[in-house]
Write a protein that holds these residues in place. Sequence first.
Motif, mmCIF file in Angstrom:
data_model
loop_
_atom_site.group_PDB
_atom_site.id
_atom_site.type_symbol
_atom_site.label_atom_id
_atom_site.label_comp_id
_atom_site.label_asym_id
_atom_site.label_seq_id
_atom_site.Cartn_x
_atom_site.Cartn_y
_atom_site.Cartn_z
ATOM 1 N N ALA A 233 -15.636 -38.223 -13.760
ATOM 2 C CA ALA A 233 -14.815 -37.695 -12.671
ATOM 3 C C ALA A 233 -15.510 -36.537 -11.971
ATOM 4 O O ALA A 233 -15.507 -36.436 -10.741
ATOM 5 N N VAL A 234 -16.144 -35.665 -12.767
ATOM 6 C CA VAL A 234 -16.881 -34.534 -12.189
ATOM 7 C C VAL A 234 -18.051 -35.041 -11.357
ATOM 8 O O VAL A 234 -18.335 -34.535 -10.265
ATOM 9 N N ALA A 235 -18.741 -36.061 -11.865
ATOM 10 C CA ALA A 235 -19.891 -36.611 -11.144
ATOM 11 C C ALA A 235 -19.483 -37.230 -9.815
ATOM 12 O O ALA A 235 -20.287 -37.307 -8.880
ATOM 13 N N ALA A 236 -18.230 -37.676 -9.714
ATOM 14 C CA ALA A 236 -17.752 -38.313 -8.490
ATOM 15 C C ALA A 236 -17.367 -37.302 -7.412
ATOM 16 O O ALA A 236 -17.163 -37.682 -6.260
ATOM 17 N N ALA A 237 -17.270 -36.025 -7.780
ATOM 18 C CA ALA A 237 -16.902 -34.999 -6.798
ATOM 19 C C ALA A 237 -17.977 -34.904 -5.724
ATOM 20 O O ALA A 237 -19.166 -34.921 -6.024
ATOM 21 N N PRO A 238 -17.580 -34.817 -4.454
ATOM 22 C CA PRO A 238 -18.558 -34.782 -3.364
ATOM 23 C C PRO A 238 -19.338 -33.481 -3.346
ATOM 24 O O PRO A 238 -18.829 -32.433 -3.743
ATOM 25 N N ASN A 239 -20.571 -33.552 -2.863
ATOM 26 C CA ASN A 239 -21.421 -32.379 -2.732
ATOM 27 C C ASN A 239 -21.575 -32.010 -1.263
ATOM 28 O O ASN A 239 -21.374 -32.832 -0.372
ATOM 29 N N GLY A 240 -21.949 -30.765 -1.024
ATOM 30 C CA GLY A 240 -22.238 -30.337 0.332
ATOM 31 C C GLY A 240 -21.024 -30.234 1.222
ATOM 32 O O GLY A 240 -21.135 -30.274 2.450
ATOM 33 N N THR A 241 -19.831 -30.091 0.626
ATOM 34 C CA THR A 241 -18.622 -29.987 1.431
ATOM 35 C C THR A 241 -18.300 -28.530 1.723
ATOM 36 O O THR A 241 -18.808 -27.619 1.076
ATOM 37 N N SER A 242 -17.445 -28.319 2.697
ATOM 38 C CA SER A 242 -17.003 -26.960 3.027
ATOM 39 C C SER A 242 -15.561 -26.795 2.585
ATOM 40 O O SER A 242 -14.866 -27.769 2.285
ATOM 41 N N LEU A 243 -15.078 -25.551 2.559
ATOM 42 C CA LEU A 243 -13.712 -25.287 2.127
ATOM 43 C C LEU A 243 -12.692 -25.980 3.020
ATOM 44 O O LEU A 243 -11.622 -26.375 2.568
ATOM 45 N N SER A 244 -13.024 -26.147 4.291
ATOM 46 C CA SER A 244 -12.091 -26.783 5.220
ATOM 47 C C SER A 244 -11.918 -28.270 4.936
ATOM 48 O O SER A 244 -10.963 -28.892 5.395
ATOM 49 N N ASP A 245 -12.846 -28.861 4.166
ATOM 50 C CA ASP A 245 -12.743 -30.280 3.821
ATOM 51 C C ASP A 245 -11.657 -30.543 2.781
ATOM 52 O O ASP A 245 -11.227 -31.680 2.599
ATOM 53 N N GLY A 246 -11.234 -29.516 2.069
ATOM 54 C CA GLY A 246 -10.218 -29.676 1.041
ATOM 55 C C GLY A 246 -10.821 -29.802 -0.345
ATOM 56 O O GLY A 246 -12.023 -29.996 -0.504
ATOM 57 N N TYR A 247 -9.959 -29.719 -1.353
ATOM 58 C CA TYR A 247 -10.388 -29.715 -2.748
ATOM 59 C C TYR A 247 -10.320 -31.109 -3.367
ATOM 60 O O TYR A 247 -9.475 -31.925 -3.017
ATOM 61 N N PHE A 248 -11.205 -31.353 -4.294
ATOM 62 C CA PHE A 248 -11.241 -32.583 -5.081
ATOM 63 C C PHE A 248 -10.526 -32.284 -6.391
ATOM 64 O O PHE A 248 -11.026 -31.520 -7.220
ATOM 65 N N VAL A 249 -9.352 -32.869 -6.602
ATOM 66 C CA VAL A 249 -8.504 -32.527 -7.746
ATOM 67 C C VAL A 249 -8.628 -33.591 -8.831
ATOM 68 O O VAL A 249 -8.531 -34.787 -8.555
ATOM 69 N N ILE A 250 -8.849 -33.137 -10.058
ATOM 70 C CA ILE A 250 -8.969 -34.044 -11.200
ATOM 71 C C ILE A 250 -7.788 -33.812 -12.140
ATOM 72 O O ILE A 250 -7.627 -32.729 -12.684
ATOM 73 N N TYR A 251 -6.956 -34.843 -12.299
ATOM 74 C CA TYR A 251 -5.887 -34.801 -13.265
ATOM 75 C C TYR A 251 -6.374 -35.428 -14.570
ATOM 76 O O TYR A 251 -6.922 -36.539 -14.549
ATOM 77 N N VAL A 252 -6.195 -34.748 -15.682
ATOM 78 C CA VAL A 252 -6.694 -35.236 -16.969
ATOM 79 C C VAL A 252 -5.531 -35.448 -17.927
ATOM 80 O O VAL A 252 -4.765 -34.517 -18.202
ATOM 81 N N VAL A 253 -5.405 -36.667 -18.436
ATOM 82 C CA VAL A 253 -4.359 -36.949 -19.418
ATOM 83 C C VAL A 253 -4.644 -36.133 -20.675
ATOM 84 O O VAL A 253 -5.780 -36.073 -21.142
ATOM 85 N N ALA A 254 -3.630 -35.489 -21.203
ATOM 86 C CA ALA A 254 -3.786 -34.635 -22.374
ATOM 87 C C ALA A 254 -4.413 -35.404 -23.526
ATOM 88 O O ALA A 254 -4.081 -36.559 -23.772
ATOM 89 N N GLY A 255 -5.304 -34.745 -24.239
ATOM 90 C CA GLY A 255 -5.963 -35.363 -25.362
ATOM 91 C C GLY A 255 -7.279 -34.686 -25.660
ATOM 92 O O GLY A 255 -7.623 -33.695 -25.023
ATOM 93 N N VAL A 256 -8.011 -35.196 -26.619
ATOM 94 C CA VAL A 256 -9.302 -34.630 -27.005
ATOM 95 C C VAL A 256 -10.413 -35.490 -26.397
ATOM 96 O O VAL A 256 -10.497 -36.689 -26.672
ATOM 97 N N TYR A 257 -11.243 -34.875 -25.571
ATOM 98 C CA TYR A 257 -12.353 -35.567 -24.928
ATOM 99 C C TYR A 257 -13.644 -35.044 -25.523
ATOM 100 O O TYR A 257 -14.085 -33.940 -25.221
ATOM 101 N N ALA A 258 -14.263 -35.830 -26.405
ATOM 102 C CA ALA A 258 -15.495 -35.439 -27.063
ATOM 103 C C ALA A 258 -16.667 -35.850 -26.182
ATOM 104 O O ALA A 258 -17.249 -36.916 -26.332
ATOM 105 N N GLU A 259 -17.009 -34.989 -25.235
ATOM 106 C CA GLU A 259 -18.092 -35.287 -24.287
ATOM 107 C C GLU A 259 -19.131 -34.176 -24.338
ATOM 108 O O GLU A 259 -18.789 -33.020 -24.409
#
Length: 259
Positions: A233-259
């Motif tokens: 999900a983090v890798a999918a976030a766009p690069n080179g954007t400005s604040l006016s473009d808006g935020y990329f929001v990631i919702y994560v289902v509760a749990g343990v993510y061993a990454e």
Amino acid sequence: MATSPIFHPTPLFLILLGFSLSLSLPNLPQSSKLIEPETVCSSTPHPTFCKSLFTPNKPCNILHYFHSSAHISLSTTRKFLNFLNRYKNRSSLSKTAIRALKDFRLLSELNIDFLLSSIEAVNSINTLSIFRAHDVQSLLSAILTNQKTCFDSLNSTALMPWSVKNGLQVPLSTGTKMYSVSLALFTHGWVKNQNKAIPERNLLKTTTRNVSVREKVIVRQDEKGDFTTINDAVAAAPNGTSLSDGYFVIYVVAGVYAE
């Protein structure tokens, strides 16, 4: 997150899942007995740092250890936020550096909110529903992810003055250690031996502080969301954007993510 040496992506938020659909039995800490600091700290990623937070040879219960570490974490975050305000009106900073520092402040404010929610949840009655325990664990995990975002931005932001970068490295590192200790102590006390299977829950209505949102994605380990790992999900976030473009929001289902 990005291959480009210039880091100015849309900031990331980890907005968590919560609110159970049904009632659950109260959840007591796995260990309510008195434990030596050396013993409880051995379950954390930074045992030596953890032991420095508590009085030697003075056993306490897990509730005391978590409350103490969470309040120290809260104090550490507020100090870091005040430290960031020193650079708020520096005209010598580049636009990229100013944008990065603004993100740091916003993420630090979120960390404060998450810590306050966690402290409030673990009250003096010392009981939590299974659902709520996993929500608190996810909030504390989100704080560490916010820290990682700050570290990545600090090390990748072009034209960030050395004095600013050097000044932020230590408090960021200290904060990360504190948060990891608080998360480990909470996990040790409330969710260590719980069944990992959690019933379905509704999306927690967490505010994004009235900021513009360009896209929302959901991370679920059961493949019912947009991604199964936080890293993807983090890798999918766009690069080179400005604040006016808006935020990329990631919702994560509760749990343990061993990454």
